[in-house]
Design an enzyme around this catalytic site. Sequence first.
Site, PDB file in Angstrom:
ATOM      1  N   GLY A 150       0.817  -1.210   0.000  1.00  0.00           N
ATOM      2  CA  GLY A 150       0.000   0.000   0.000  1.00  0.00           C
ATOM      3  C   GLY A 150       0.846   1.253   0.000  1.00  0.00           C
ATOM      4  N   ASN A 151       0.186   2.376   0.206  1.00  0.00           N
ATOM      5  CA  ASN A 151       0.916   3.638   0.261  1.00  0.00           C
ATOM      6  C   ASN A 151       0.338   4.525   1.371  1.00  0.00           C
ATOM      7  OD1 ASN A 151      -1.144   5.600  -0.939  1.00  0.00           O
ATOM      8  ND2 ASN A 151      -1.053   4.018  -2.520  1.00  0.00           N
ATOM      9  N   ARG A 152       0.959   5.662   1.592  1.00  0.00           N
ATOM     10  CA  ARG A 152       0.634   6.501   2.746  1.00  0.00           C
ATOM     11  C   ARG A 152      -0.427   7.560   2.486  1.00  0.00           C
ATOM     12  NH1 ARG A 152       4.418   5.386   6.573  1.00  0.00           N
ATOM     13  NH2 ARG A 152       6.393   4.578   5.810  1.00  0.00           N
ATOM     14  N   SER A 153      -1.152   7.476   1.400  1.00  0.00           N
ATOM     15  CA  SER A 153      -2.160   8.503   1.139  1.00  0.00           C
ATOM     16  C   SER A 153      -3.270   8.458   2.193  1.00  0.00           C
ATOM     17  CB  SER A 153      -2.768   8.293  -0.250  1.00  0.00           C
ATOM     18  OG  SER A 153      -3.785   9.248  -0.456  1.00  0.00           O
TER      19      SER A 153
END
Length: 232
Positions: free
Chosen positions: A29-32
């Site tokens: 995933g990512n940190r958005s």
Amino acid sequence: GRPRDLAGRRVVVSAGGTREAIDPVRYIGNRSSGLQGYALARTAAARGAEVTLVAANVNLPDPAGAKVVRVESTAELREAVLAACGDADVVVMAAAVADFRPETRHDAKIKKTDGEPEAIRLAKNPDILAELGERRRSARADRGVESPGVRPEVIVGFAAETHDVIANGQAKLARKGCDLLVVNQVGEGLAFGTPDNAATVLVAGGEAVEVPFGPKEDLAAAVWDLVAARLS
Ligand code: C5P
């Protein structure tokens, strides 16, 4: 622009970040945080738009006045965005979309072993923004040069660039076939998970609009001003 300048307009906003399953318990995933996309949805609804918010893994309360569709993976985000875009006037792709996904999703949790761990092979995800631009380009080509009614009328992308912001941004704007590209200035304390943002909005065939560091609502308002000016 302002008060109810988006009344009667259908807008689609994607927000958050997609997750790609490795196995039933793990993902890439990512940190958005989704804060910028939610600010865009809230602002558009306040200005009278009919808003569909496609939210990928966002931990925020539903914005007032928006229809929220929750998704997890890029494949789900793509389905939801394409479905909502069928009759939309505007699409804003604010979501951070995973560029890659594990080639295979394990049905059972991957076990710790004594030896070397297995490598995770990655496969490329579809570029949803580029697909929206390409679909519109070919629809316009089919209908001839003057082709009002091809939707979405305005396509907005987001990009994080660290250097040669204008040159890289203009190239990306053209490559993806969008009308506006919001280039986030990434760096110390900027963008991810914070309530503030600073950006340059590139306009196809036109100027670059600087939005100074400030609340994400301010950037959202600037984006909708530029969108409203391009709607017929
Ligand atoms: O190419 P890049 O990831 O910098 O482009 C960012 C923009 O493209 C964002 O608007 C993002 O939502 C969109 N995007 C997409 N599908 C992808 C990757 C990015 O729609 N697979």
